[in-house]
Design a protein around this motif. Structure first.
Motif, PDB file in Angstrom:
ATOM      1  N   GLN A 231       0.829  -1.204   0.000  1.00 39.26           N
ATOM      2  CA  GLN A 231       0.000   0.000   0.000  1.00 39.26           C
ATOM      3  C   GLN A 231       0.865   1.256   0.000  1.00 39.26           C
ATOM      4  OE1 GLN A 231      -1.495  -1.936   3.545  1.00 39.26           O
ATOM      5  NE2 GLN A 231      -3.526  -1.068   3.147  1.00 39.26           N
ATOM      6  N   PRO A 275      -6.120  -2.126   6.848  1.00 37.53           N
ATOM      7  CA  PRO A 275      -6.830  -1.775   5.624  1.00 37.53           C
ATOM      8  C   PRO A 275      -6.602  -0.310   5.252  1.00 37.53           C
ATOM      9  CG  PRO A 275      -8.370  -2.003   7.454  1.00 37.53           C
ATOM     10  CD  PRO A 275      -7.027  -2.417   7.970  1.00 37.53           C
ATOM     11  N   ASP A 276      -6.870   0.011   3.981  1.00 32.18           N
ATOM     12  CA  ASP A 276      -6.679   1.379   3.508  1.00 32.18           C
ATOM     13  C   ASP A 276      -7.419   2.383   4.376  1.00 32.18           C
ATOM     14  OD1 ASP A 276      -5.191   0.347   1.439  1.00 32.18           O
ATOM     15  OD2 ASP A 276      -6.687   0.719  -0.129  1.00 32.18           O
TER      16      ASP A 276
END
Length: 307
Positions: A231, A275-276
């Motif tokens: 990410q 998570p994002d």
């Protein structure tokens, strides 16, 4: 509970008395101290660990922490003096005279390390406390002891002038602590100091290869970035009129940790798979909190209601 581990000191800032005389006024400070304060004000369960004197200046430090809802019960109190930094301002530029020899903070030793209660979920390290022994080695020993079971975060907050003559030893310590840490925060300038020239995200992944799970990079007025193995998230800075940048990075660190705590993600498994949305929330709270700090003079982090 988030335990901030590092320096607490008194900044003696130049002022003018009511009689027009030059004088100094004492202000509680220190990068890691500021992060503990910011965490408490943001509503996160915050505690602070350092060597803190029982003298008059040490009482100022303890009272300042407690006023921002920071737990001081784990601090190592002693009768040694408090570290003091006298500040001289010339055309707005600060120079410092540090008085640190034999102080409660500098002389912190491994036998003063506390047993941590079960509710300590994360430890934060950084600042000038990682430069001079015996304290620097003591903080490294604490991280090494706790890193296998608890989340640890480091922000070296590198001050090249402060480490002059000790660079090799300092680099080696920072590299060892980064390799143990789950979370690492560096300013873009600090990242280049450690890793040399190059693309920020690429350099961040070089650091991730050493062991950490997430790299946070602050990019000044542009914003901040979170990089993992898969990410690369970016949040733009909140635009404000800047009074000064003292405490900006310290407050950002608190915002990140507070957001991860609120998401229930401050565990070894949690930070390994963020998570994002959680990364974005951490960057958002960090940058919004830091924006308030830079909009007013000195290290004065916001309370949650001010956001």
């Amino acid at each position: 509970m988030i335990l901030s581990c590092g320096e607490a000191l008194i900044d003696m800032l130049p002022r003018e008395s009511t009689a027009g005389e030059a004088c100094f006024a004492p202000y509680a400070g220190g990068a890691v101290f500021n992060t503990a304060i910011a965490l408490g004000r943001l509503g996160a369960p915050s505690a602070f660990f350092s060597g803190v004197s029982t003298d008059m200046l040490g009482e100022i430090l303890a009272e300042t922490l407690e006023a921002s809802k920071v737990d001081t019960s784990l601090m190592a109190r002693s009768g040694r003096p408090t570290t003091v930094a006298f500040v001289k301002l010339v055309n707005g530029q600060a120079t410092y005279a540090f008085y640190d020899e034999g102080t409660a903070g500098r002389m912190l030793s491994v036998d003063q390390l506390p047993a941590l209660p079960a509710d300590v979920e994360a430890l934060f390290f950084g600042g000038i406390s990682l430069v001079n022994d015996p304290a620097a080695s003591t903080y490294e020993a604490l991280q090494a002891r706790e890193a296998p079971a608890r989340v640890t975060m480091i922000d070296p907050n590198i001050r090249p002038g402060f480490i002059a003559g000790k660079e090799a030893e300092y680099r080696a310590r920072i590299e060892r602590m980064i390799a143990r840490a789950d979370l690492v925060k560096l300013s873009d300038e600090d990242l280049h100091w450690l890793m040399g020239a190059g693309d920020l995200s690429a350099l961040a992944r070089d650091i991730l290869a050493k062991g950490p799970k997430v790299m946070f990079i602050t990019e000044g007025a542009a914003g901040a970035r979170a990089v993992t193995a898969t990410q690369d998230r970016f949040v733009a800075a909140t635009k404000v009129t800047v009074a000064d940048t003292v405490g900006a990075g310290d407050t950002f660190n608190a915002g990140v940790l507070a957001a991860l705590h609120e998401a229930g993600a401050l565990s070894k498994a949690g930070v390994a798979a963020l998570p994002d949305a959680v990364l974005d929330a951490a960057l958002s709270l960090g940058t919004r909190s830091a924006a308030v700090t830079v909009s007013r003079a000195g290290a004065n982090p916001p309370w949650r209601h001010e956001l």
